[in-house]
Write an enzyme that holds these catalytic residues in place. Structure first.
Site, PDB file in Angstrom:
ATOM      1  CB  THR A 159      55.574  -6.587 -67.762  1.00 55.72           C
ATOM      2  OG1 THR A 159      55.230  -5.239 -68.082  1.00 55.72           O
ATOM      3  CG2 THR A 159      56.020  -7.328 -69.009  1.00 55.72           C
ATOM      4  CG  ASN A 160      52.627  -2.535 -65.262  1.00 47.24           C
ATOM      5  OD1 ASN A 160      53.288  -2.005 -64.379  1.00 47.24           O
ATOM      6  ND2 ASN A 160      52.664  -2.123 -66.527  1.00 47.24           N
ATOM      7  CE  LYS A 178      37.894  -3.112 -76.444  1.00 49.89           C
ATOM      8  NZ  LYS A 178      37.559  -2.439 -77.673  1.00 49.89           N
ATOM      9  CB  ILE A 179      37.149   4.163 -72.044  1.00 50.33           C
ATOM     10  CG1 ILE A 179      36.041   3.943 -73.065  1.00 50.33           C
ATOM     11  CG2 ILE A 179      38.268   4.992 -72.617  1.00 50.33           C
ATOM     12  CD1 ILE A 179      35.210   5.180 -73.298  1.00 50.33           C
ATOM     13  CG  ASN A 190      45.076   3.443 -65.784  1.00 50.85           C
ATOM     14  OD1 ASN A 190      45.330   2.328 -66.271  1.00 50.85           O
ATOM     15  ND2 ASN A 190      45.241   4.565 -66.471  1.00 50.85           N
ATOM     16  CG  HIS A 246      49.216   7.327 -68.489  1.00 49.80           C
ATOM     17  ND1 HIS A 246      48.554   6.892 -69.628  1.00 49.80           N
ATOM     18  CD2 HIS A 246      49.971   8.377 -68.874  1.00 49.80           C
ATOM     19  CE1 HIS A 246      48.893   7.670 -70.640  1.00 49.80           C
ATOM     20  NE2 HIS A 246      49.761   8.581 -70.213  1.00 49.80           N
TER      21      HIS A 246
END
Ligand code: GRF
Length: 208
Positions: free
Chosen positions: A15-16, A93-94, A109, A111
């Site tokens: 959705t982002n 994932k990192i 990113n 959050h």
């Protein structure tokens, strides 16, 4: 002003990603999404990308001998698409140090909490909102930040708060926070594409 080439990494519903696509199509962001990459085959975000004519690539970690090689494969796809800005939009994932070095100060990113609360290792998805409710804080929110070597530790670009109501559940709070995410992620990307973000130590200044 030239368009910034964007690559979006996802793991889920996207959705982002959709909020970015919509803002770009409205002309709000001087950028183009060149490719969407998912580490999960069934991520609905891949369909969203295809519907808008964007290259959608699934890269499976299991196909590589090491986590480093998996990350290199992602970098290769980004480079093949001449990506300048990487947006992590629900990517679970990192990233390897090599990845972060390769795109230093060019990875953003989102959050779903007010960093530095309820973030770091293990804080993702609905878990973040469960912890927020269990702790009893009255305010939560979302944060857009640059990515550095740590987990959710990079310089903060934009934050916005929401009230945690007494009747809120993790799910209702998640929905409230998502609404904010869909506003501040495109805004941060817009600022980036306009060259307005200046990093000074831990602080990000937004230039006029
Ligand atoms: C969002 O809450 C985002 O903050 C987090 O993962 C979720 C992704 O949602 N990192 P979506 O795939 O963009 O719908």
């Amino acid at each position: 002003m030239p368009q910034v080439n964007i690559g979006v990494l996802i793991s889920g519903s996207g959705t982002n990603l959709q909020s970015l696509i919509d803002n770009i199509e409205k002309g709000n962001i001087k950028g183009t999404i060149k490719v969407v990459i998912s580490n999960r085959r069934d991520a609905y975000g891949l369909e969203r990308a295809k519907k808008h004519g964007i290259d959608a690539v699934y890269i499976r970690q299991k196909d590589f001998e090491s986590f480093e090689d998996f990350n290199k494969a992602i970098i290769d796809v980004l480079k093949a698409h001449e990506v300048e800005l990487v947006v992590l939009a629900g990517y679970l994932k990192i990233l390897t140090p090599q990845f972060i070095e390769e795109y230093k100060n060019r990875i953003i990113n989102i959050h779903p909490s007010l960093i530095p609360a309820f973030c770091g290792k293990g804080y993702y998805g609905i878990r973040v909102h469960e912890e927020v409710i269990n702790y009893g804080v009255k305010i939560s929110g979302a944060t857009v930040h640059f990515v550095d070597e740590g987990a959710d530790t990079g310089p903060i670009i934009i934050q916005e708060a929401v009230e945690v109501a007494e009747e809120d559940t993790a799910e209702s709070l998640q929905a409230k926070v998502l609404k904010i995410e869909h506003k501040i992620l495109p805004l941060a990307v817009k600022y980036y594409c306009e060259g307005r973000l200046q990093i000074e130590g831990r602080r990000v200044l937004i230039k006029e």
